[in-house]
Design an enzyme around this catalytic site. Structure first.
Site, mmCIF file in Angstrom:
data_model
loop_
_atom_site.group_PDB
_atom_site.id
_atom_site.type_symbol
_atom_site.label_atom_id
_atom_site.label_comp_id
_atom_site.label_asym_id
_atom_site.label_seq_id
_atom_site.Cartn_x
_atom_site.Cartn_y
_atom_site.Cartn_z
ATOM 1 N N SER A 103 0.443 -1.529 -0.084
ATOM 2 C CA SER A 103 0.130 0.237 0.377
ATOM 3 C C SER A 103 1.155 1.154 0.101
ATOM 4 O O SER A 103 1.812 1.735 0.726
ATOM 5 C CB SER A 103 -1.025 -0.232 0.920
ATOM 6 O OG SER A 103 -1.010 1.454 1.393
ATOM 7 N N TYR A 127 -2.316 5.875 -4.232
ATOM 8 C CA TYR A 127 -3.161 7.497 -4.433
ATOM 9 C C TYR A 127 -2.843 7.878 -4.790
ATOM 10 O O TYR A 127 -1.452 8.373 -4.744
ATOM 11 C CB TYR A 127 -3.741 7.231 -2.742
ATOM 12 C CG TYR A 127 -3.793 5.729 -2.077
ATOM 13 C CD1 TYR A 127 -5.383 6.163 -2.300
ATOM 14 C CD2 TYR A 127 -3.516 5.227 -1.146
ATOM 15 C CE1 TYR A 127 -6.529 4.795 -1.785
ATOM 16 C CE2 TYR A 127 -4.426 5.277 -0.422
ATOM 17 C CZ TYR A 127 -5.383 4.573 -0.417
ATOM 18 O OH TYR A 127 -6.579 3.458 0.307
ATOM 19 N N THR A 153 -5.727 2.743 -6.880
ATOM 20 C CA THR A 153 -6.999 2.966 -6.079
ATOM 21 C C THR A 153 -8.713 3.613 -6.525
ATOM 22 O O THR A 153 -7.857 5.275 -6.677
ATOM 23 C CB THR A 153 -7.052 3.109 -4.235
ATOM 24 O OG1 THR A 153 -6.200 2.241 -4.836
ATOM 25 C CG2 THR A 153 -7.847 2.600 -3.927
ATOM 26 N N LYS A 207 -8.357 -0.429 -9.156
ATOM 27 C CA LYS A 207 -8.551 -1.342 -8.398
ATOM 28 C C LYS A 207 -9.594 -0.384 -7.556
ATOM 29 O O LYS A 207 -9.621 0.892 -7.298
ATOM 30 C CB LYS A 207 -7.864 -1.998 -6.826
ATOM 31 C CG LYS A 207 -8.114 -1.815 -5.311
ATOM 32 C CD LYS A 207 -7.340 -2.609 -4.681
ATOM 33 C CE LYS A 207 -7.617 -2.821 -3.534
ATOM 34 N NZ LYS A 207 -8.382 -2.319 -2.288
ATOM 35 N N HIS A 231 -13.301 -1.913 -1.411
ATOM 36 C CA HIS A 231 -12.545 -1.431 -0.148
ATOM 37 C C HIS A 231 -13.102 -2.654 0.990
ATOM 38 O O HIS A 231 -12.591 -1.822 2.171
ATOM 39 C CB HIS A 231 -12.720 0.139 -0.083
ATOM 40 C CG HIS A 231 -10.871 0.640 -0.386
ATOM 41 N ND1 HIS A 231 -10.868 1.452 -0.601
ATOM 42 C CD2 HIS A 231 -10.197 0.727 1.486
ATOM 43 C CE1 HIS A 231 -9.200 2.056 -0.495
ATOM 44 N NE2 HIS A 231 -8.999 1.827 1.252
HETATM 45 C C1 FMN Z 1 -6.942 -2.155 7.761
HETATM 46 C C2 FMN Z 1 -7.416 -1.942 5.937
HETATM 47 C C3 FMN Z 1 -6.210 -1.111 5.500
HETATM 48 C C4 FMN Z 1 -6.583 -1.044 4.044
HETATM 49 N N1 FMN Z 1 -5.933 -0.461 3.209
HETATM 50 C C5 FMN Z 1 -5.730 -0.028 1.910
HETATM 51 C C6 FMN Z 1 -5.097 0.602 1.277
HETATM 52 O O1 FMN Z 1 -4.185 1.527 1.795
HETATM 53 N N2 FMN Z 1 -5.516 0.872 -0.104
HETATM 54 C C7 FMN Z 1 -6.146 0.163 -1.131
HETATM 55 O O2 FMN Z 1 -6.524 0.156 -1.756
HETATM 56 N N3 FMN Z 1 -7.092 -0.663 -0.337
HETATM 57 C C8 FMN Z 1 -7.232 -0.936 1.153
HETATM 58 N N4 FMN Z 1 -7.680 -2.075 2.114
HETATM 59 C C9 FMN Z 1 -9.250 -2.358 0.772
HETATM 60 C C10 FMN Z 1 -8.127 -3.476 0.496
HETATM 61 O O3 FMN Z 1 -7.159 -3.566 0.147
HETATM 62 C C11 FMN Z 1 -9.006 -4.864 0.134
HETATM 63 O O4 FMN Z 1 -9.602 -4.461 -0.946
HETATM 64 C C12 FMN Z 1 -10.326 -5.432 1.332
HETATM 65 O O5 FMN Z 1 -9.480 -5.481 2.156
HETATM 66 C C13 FMN Z 1 -10.747 -6.036 0.374
HETATM 67 O O6 FMN Z 1 -11.926 -6.824 1.828
HETATM 68 P P1 FMN Z 1 -11.401 -7.967 2.883
HETATM 69 O O7 FMN Z 1 -10.581 -7.338 3.824
HETATM 70 O O8 FMN Z 1 -13.013 -8.336 3.505
HETATM 71 O O9 FMN Z 1 -10.714 -9.110 2.587
HETATM 72 C C14 FMN Z 1 -7.940 -1.569 3.643
HETATM 73 C C15 FMN Z 1 -8.042 -2.672 4.074
HETATM 74 C C16 FMN Z 1 -8.061 -2.591 5.530
HETATM 75 C C17 FMN Z 1 -8.287 -4.015 6.492
#
Ligand code: FMN
Length: 336
Positions: A103, A127, A153, A207, A231
């Site tokens: 990330s 981002y 994203t 994404k 997300h």
């Molecule tokens: C704690 C956390 C931080 C996240 N940070 C980002 C991020 O920095 N960039 C991003 O594109 N998605 C981020 N996401 C989304 C994840 O990439 C992903 O889309 C999502 O967690 C998938 O769902 P799941 O947790 O049910 O498997 C984050 C998700 C979580 C849980």
């Protein structure tokens, strides 16, 4: 350890506000729940009497050979979950033959994370910040450090409101290169061209797409792949579940580019369902953080190996000896 037990164990070791930050979603968490429910609502239609004495899960994702069609979703600040932070996640995933997406909000500089890949391919999540120079500098470091794709994203022009964090007064204790106020809310499809210029030959994955028309526009702007995502329910509450959004996007662009999906993938059977709906691969988010919190690099490796074993079992019971055998008739139609 089973994924359900893993979450319970992580809850036991993490401070309550950190657990909530990772587990939670936006507002009433409707989409967070919908992601899980939508996979559960799809039923499998297994084939019988196929030779499944060998099940081959190997595939490639944008040309990267992987042990199974599962990747680690980009997530902020792994240092919240474990002192060994991102390098531990990376080592665990790489040992399991699983691709990781780092990330923009990683808690360590890219130069401190990249060596953990030991030369194996990895992807960097982008981002677009108001200060384009900062985004560009990070992208250049990532490519120099071996990133073989950029994952832009699209669902975070502004950051969603997560009520658990508001109630807990959660503050990010791990320093991240990007903060919610850095986001550029004016980003449009035209910015894909900006990223393409920076990326050179490195392919771009978009994404956070839920609509077929948006997916087509991204592909027309040069996207090499689309990741169907909301997300993990952390952005727009009430957004459609990803399992329900996937088919229309595969129909629109699946013939031209690879399509991935994330959100609520917890079981090997969920992965089979996603493949049957046309996904090339899935990303997994929160369970990786639970594995990291409870077991560091070894925990991540063990969890991903277990998920791959679950996938192998599901494939065998579906009568599918290889990824190519998972076809759209293997599932009941998803809800619109
Ligand atoms: C704690 C956390 C931080 C996240 N940070 C980002 C991020 O920095 N960039 C991003 O594109 N998605 C981020 N996401 C989304 C994840 O990439 C992903 O889309 C999502 O967690 C998938 O769902 P799941 O947790 O049910 O498997 C984050 C998700 C979580 C849980």
């Amino acid at each position: 350890m089973d994924v359900r037990d893993l979450e319970a164990a992580a809850r036991g070791v993490l401070p309550a506000d950190v657990y909530d930050y990772i587990a939670g979603g936006a507002f009433d968490e409707l989409t967070l729940a919908a992601n899980l429910d939508a996979w559960a609502a799809i039923r499998l239609r297994p084939r019988v009497f196929r030779d499944v004495s060998k099940v081959d899960l190997t595939t490639s994702i944008l040309g990267v050979p992987v042990s199974c069609p599962i990747a680690v979703a980009p997530m902020a600040a792994h240092g919240l979950a474990h002192a060994d932070a991102e390098p531990a996640t990376v080592k665990g995933a790489t040992n399991a033959g699983v691709l990781s997406i780092v990330s923009t909000r990683a808690g360590l500089p890219i130069d401190d994370i990249a060596p953990a890949f030991g030369g194996e391919p990895w992807w960097f999540q982008v981002y677009v910040m108001q200060d384009r120079g900062r985004s560009a500098a990070m992208i250049e470091r990532a490519i120099a450090g071996g990133a073989t794709a950029l994952v832009l994203t699209a669902d975070t022009p502004v950051v969603g409101r997560r009520l658990r964090d508001v109630r807990n007064g959660f503050t990010m204790t791990v320093p991240t290169a990007n903060r919610p106020t850095d986001q550029d809310p004016s980003v449009t499809f035209d910015d894909i061209a900006w990223l393409r210029d920076l990326a050179g030959e490195v392919p771009i994955v978009i994404k956070g797409v839920l609509r077929a028309d948006d997916a087509s526009r991204c592909v027309n702007q040069g996207a090499a792949a689309i990741a169907v995502s909301n997300h993990g329910g952390r952005q727009l509450d009430g957004a459609q579940a990803t399992a329900d959004a996937l088919s229309a996007i595969v129909d629109a662009v699946g013939g031209q580019v690879e399509v991935y999906v994330d959100g609520g993938i917890r079981r090997g059977t969920d992965v089979v369902k996603a493949l049957a709906l046309g996904a090339r691969a899935v990303f997994v988010g929160r369970p990786v953080m639970w594995a990291l919190a409870t077991g560091g690099a070894e925990g991540v490796e063990a969890f991903l190996n277990e998920l791959r074993e679950e996938l192998a079992l599901a494939m065998a019971l579906c009568g599918c000896p290889s990824i190519h055998d998972v076809t759209s008739d293997m599932v009941t139609p998803p809800r619109a």
